[in-house]
Write a protein that holds these residues in place. Structure first.
Motif, PDB file in Angstrom:
ATOM      1  N   GLY A  34       0.826  -1.218   0.000  1.00 20.72           N
ATOM      2  CA  GLY A  34       0.000   0.000   0.000  1.00 20.72           C
ATOM      3  C   GLY A  34       0.846   1.247   0.000  1.00 20.72           C
ATOM      4  O   GLY A  34       0.426   2.289   0.485  1.00 20.72           O
ATOM      5  N   GLY A  95       0.600  12.277   9.234  1.00 21.68           N
ATOM      6  CA  GLY A  95      -0.021  11.458   8.189  1.00 21.68           C
ATOM      7  C   GLY A  95      -1.528  11.727   8.100  1.00 21.68           C
ATOM      8  O   GLY A  95      -2.129  12.311   9.019  1.00 21.68           O
ATOM      9  N   ALA A  96      -2.109  11.275   6.982  1.00 18.39           N
ATOM     10  CA  ALA A  96      -3.560  11.398   6.810  1.00 18.39           C
ATOM     11  C   ALA A  96      -4.264  10.564   7.875  1.00 18.39           C
ATOM     12  O   ALA A  96      -5.360  10.897   8.327  1.00 18.39           O
ATOM     13  N   THR A  97      -3.623   9.479   8.292  1.00 17.48           N
ATOM     14  CA  THR A  97      -4.221   8.602   9.310  1.00 17.48           C
ATOM     15  C   THR A  97      -4.552   9.383  10.580  1.00 17.48           C
ATOM     16  O   THR A  97      -5.632   9.250  11.135  1.00 17.48           O
ATOM     17  N   PHE A 121     -11.252   1.798   2.674  1.00 16.49           N
ATOM     18  CA  PHE A 121      -9.998   1.739   3.440  1.00 16.49           C
ATOM     19  C   PHE A 121     -10.325   1.419   4.913  1.00 16.49           C
ATOM     20  O   PHE A 121     -11.178   2.061   5.529  1.00 16.49           O
ATOM     21  N   TYR A 124     -11.047   3.807   8.223  1.00 19.50           N
ATOM     22  CA  TYR A 124     -12.261   4.602   8.461  1.00 19.50           C
ATOM     23  C   TYR A 124     -13.135   3.920   9.504  1.00 19.50           C
ATOM     24  O   TYR A 124     -13.625   4.548  10.431  1.00 19.50           O
ATOM     25  N   ASN A 167     -13.496   8.586  -0.817  1.00 19.04           N
ATOM     26  CA  ASN A 167     -12.070   8.362  -1.084  1.00 19.04           C
ATOM     27  C   ASN A 167     -11.903   8.201  -2.592  1.00 19.04           C
ATOM     28  O   ASN A 167     -12.216   7.170  -3.156  1.00 19.04           O
ATOM     29  N   ASN A 171      -8.946   3.490  -2.605  1.00 19.72           N
ATOM     30  CA  ASN A 171      -8.339   2.266  -2.089  1.00 19.72           C
ATOM     31  C   ASN A 171      -9.490   1.465  -1.471  1.00 19.72           C
ATOM     32  O   ASN A 171     -10.124   1.980  -0.552  1.00 19.72           O
ATOM     33  N   ASP A 199     -11.025  12.083   1.360  1.00 16.52           N
ATOM     34  CA  ASP A 199      -9.647  11.598   1.503  1.00 16.52           C
ATOM     35  C   ASP A 199      -9.025  11.554   0.107  1.00 16.52           C
ATOM     36  O   ASP A 199      -9.403  10.742  -0.734  1.00 16.52           O
ATOM     37  N   ILE A 201      -5.681  11.257  -0.777  1.00 17.21           N
ATOM     38  CA  ILE A 201      -4.280  10.857  -0.675  1.00 17.21           C
ATOM     39  C   ILE A 201      -3.701  10.323  -2.002  1.00 17.21           C
ATOM     40  O   ILE A 201      -2.511  10.419  -2.240  1.00 17.21           O
ATOM     41  N   TYR A 202      -4.568   9.781  -2.873  1.00 16.46           N
ATOM     42  CA  TYR A 202      -4.073   9.240  -4.157  1.00 16.46           C
ATOM     43  C   TYR A 202      -4.318  10.196  -5.330  1.00 16.46           C
ATOM     44  O   TYR A 202      -4.347   9.766  -6.483  1.00 16.46           O
ATOM     45  N   SER A 232       2.528  11.010   1.852  1.00 15.06           N
ATOM     46  CA  SER A 232       2.947   9.608   1.751  1.00 15.06           C
ATOM     47  C   SER A 232       2.995   9.081   0.324  1.00 15.06           C
ATOM     48  O   SER A 232       3.988   8.494  -0.099  1.00 15.06           O
ATOM     49  N   LYS A 233       1.905   9.266  -0.412  1.00 18.13           N
ATOM     50  CA  LYS A 233       1.796   8.604  -1.719  1.00 18.13           C
ATOM     51  C   LYS A 233       2.403   9.463  -2.830  1.00 18.13           C
ATOM     52  O   LYS A 233       3.078   8.949  -3.719  1.00 18.13           O
ATOM     53  N   ARG A 241       5.621  10.326   8.001  1.00 14.14           N
ATOM     54  CA  ARG A 241       4.388  10.631   8.719  1.00 14.14           C
ATOM     55  C   ARG A 241       4.031  12.109   8.622  1.00 14.14           C
ATOM     56  O   ARG A 241       4.182  12.889   9.569  1.00 14.14           O
TER      57      ARG A 241
HETATM   58  C1  LIG Z   1      -7.185   5.790   1.404  1.00 15.62           C
HETATM   59  C2  LIG Z   1      -6.041   6.037   2.328  1.00 15.62           C
HETATM   60  N1  LIG Z   1      -6.090   7.087   3.159  1.00 15.62           N
HETATM   61  C3  LIG Z   1      -5.094   7.340   4.019  1.00 15.62           C
HETATM   62  C4  LIG Z   1      -3.984   6.524   4.083  1.00 15.62           C
HETATM   63  C5  LIG Z   1      -2.922   6.803   5.100  1.00 15.62           C
HETATM   64  O1  LIG Z   1      -2.023   7.747   4.668  1.00 15.62           O
HETATM   65  P1  LIG Z   1      -0.871   8.309   5.606  1.00 15.62           P
HETATM   66  O2  LIG Z   1       0.363   7.566   5.316  1.00 15.62           O
HETATM   67  O3  LIG Z   1      -0.773   9.772   5.205  1.00 15.62           O
HETATM   68  O4  LIG Z   1      -1.314   8.178   7.023  1.00 15.62           O
HETATM   69  C6  LIG Z   1      -3.881   5.417   3.236  1.00 15.62           C
HETATM   70  C7  LIG Z   1      -2.719   4.513   3.299  1.00 15.62           C
HETATM   71  O5  LIG Z   1      -2.654   3.464   2.729  1.00 15.62           O
HETATM   72  C8  LIG Z   1      -4.941   5.162   2.330  1.00 15.62           C
HETATM   73  O6  LIG Z   1      -4.907   4.109   1.492  1.00 15.62           O
END
Ligand SMILES: Cc1ncc(COP(=O)(O)O)c(C=O)c1O
Length: 386
Positions: A34, A95-97, A121, A124, A167, A171, A199, A201-202, A232-233, A241
């Protein structure tokens, strides 16, 4: 019991189960990855080294360093058509997390419902539950390339619903939603008084004629849309992070106050690296995207040969084929593929009930290894089918 009942439901995921097993098997090829398969660009590393040498090694503001919030604000305007005040409407996170986690805590009352278009994902569901919320799975329409099922969303949206998560690119399905569909979703949340977490991120991983669209570019931004993104991506920085959330001042202020007692701030060196990432040219990403596109096409070709159906993958770096003609139990299938052919994949059941009968394949892998892994999968499927 030493461990609080609040986290009792947090169990080892199917993903972890496969990867723990994979650790024991030498020369496993992983299609479960991932994260990007390229190194953080040098110009970003250099900025981090400079920050270390200059002693930028103390706590920062809970909301993040001003320079980085300014760069994020400019990026949002330039690339996403979002007007966000860097002083009050952007918070930098680990990070987005972490952004997602803080948001769940700051927005949900006990028992509030979170509408989750699934497959989705994993984080969530878990962050919503950890914050006392109740995830409500709303299956996407698989036969129409996982388009949003607005009738179903309407039916599942009770008076307790507070949030909906989008999203795109997605993912695990690899689908990128079109502007028209996203605008309809913004109308939906607006009519029902929900908040929308987008979200993104991609966002940079889009193929063919797909285009990324940010819902916060609409006039509803300040009322009910939160954008989550990170480094991250796009920049190959999963281990650094670094991410951010963008929302109205009330929400960002709550996230900032909570962050004081959560992680205090994102890593100071990573924040300086983030400034360089956003100041620099995105030129480095052009050959990377070409490479991903090539890997995506190879994977689609193989899946076609294997007669496995999948939604058109227009974004991210995943494909989510239906393997139900081979096995209805995705974890069992993934364990078998790992044990017999040493190829790691992710069971679809990890992404919600509707994910069962599917697996998630990532093409964020060296192309030679990708081909070897797909050949092995082909052999395994032939045996499994018999
Ligand atoms: C859809 C999605 N959101 C957020 C994240 C987490 O991203 P981060 O590394 O910024 O915490 C991921 C990581 O795989 C993801 O797939």
């Amino acid at each position: 019991m030493a461990i609080s009942s609040r986290i009792a439901f947090v169990r080892k995921s199917g993903i972890r189960e496969i990867f723990d097993l994979a650790q024991e098997i030498p020369n496993t090829i992983s299609l479960g990855i991932g994260e990007p398969n390229f190194k953080t660009p040098k110009f970003i590393d250099e900025a981090a080294k400079k920050a270390i040498d200059e002693g930028f090694d103390k706590y920062t503001l809970n909301i993040g360093i001003p320079e980085l919030r300014q760069q994020i604000s400019s990026k949002l305007k330039r690339e996403n058509n979002i007007e966000a005040d860097p002083k009050t409407e952007i918070i930098v996170t680990a990070g987005a997390t972490q952004a997602i986690f803080l948001l769940m805590y700051c927005l949900l009352e006990q028992g509030d419902e979170v509408l989750l278009p699934t497959p989705a994902f994993t984080a969530y569901e878990y962050s919503a539950r950890l914050a006392g919320g109740k995830p409500v799975q709303c299956p996407l329409n698989e036969s129409e390339d996982y388009e949003i099922d607005f009738d179903l969303l309407g039916k599942r949206c009770s008076k307790k619903a507070k949030l909906l998560i989008l999203n795109s690119p997605c993912n695990p399905t690899g689908v990128t939603y079109r502007e028209k569909e996203i605008k309809k979703l913004v109308e939906f949340v607006s009519e029902r008084g929900l908040y929308l977490i987008s979200d993104e991120i991609y966002e940079k991983y889009v193929y063919d004629d797909a285009k990324h669209f940010s819902p916060a570019s609409s006039k509803e931004f300040k009322n009910r849309i939160v954008t989550v993104n990170g480094f991250s991506k796009t920049f190959g920085m999963t281990g650094w992070r670094l991410g951010y959330a963008v929302a109205n001042e009330e929400i960002i202020s709550a996230l900032t106050r909570f962050n004081m007692y959560n992680s205090v701030c994102a890593n100071s060196i990573a924040q300086k690296a983030g400034v360089a990432a956003l100041e620099g040219s995105m030129g480095f990403f052009i050959p990377i995207l070409k490479q991903y596109n090539k890997a995506r096409n190879s994977m689609c070709k193989y899946l076609d040969e294997l007669s496995l159906s999948y939604a058109a993958p227009s974004g991210a770096f995943y494909i989510f084929p239906d393997i139900s003609s081979i096995s209805k139990d995705s974890l069992h299938y993934c364990k078998g593929l790992l044990a017999e052919e040493h190829v790691a994949t992710v069971p679809g059941s990890s992404f919600g009930t509707v994910g069962e009968g599917h697996i998630r394949l990532s093409y964020s892998v060296d192309e030679n290894l990708l081909i070897i892994a797909l050949e092995k999968m082909k052999k395994f499927n032939e045996r499994f089918r018999k």
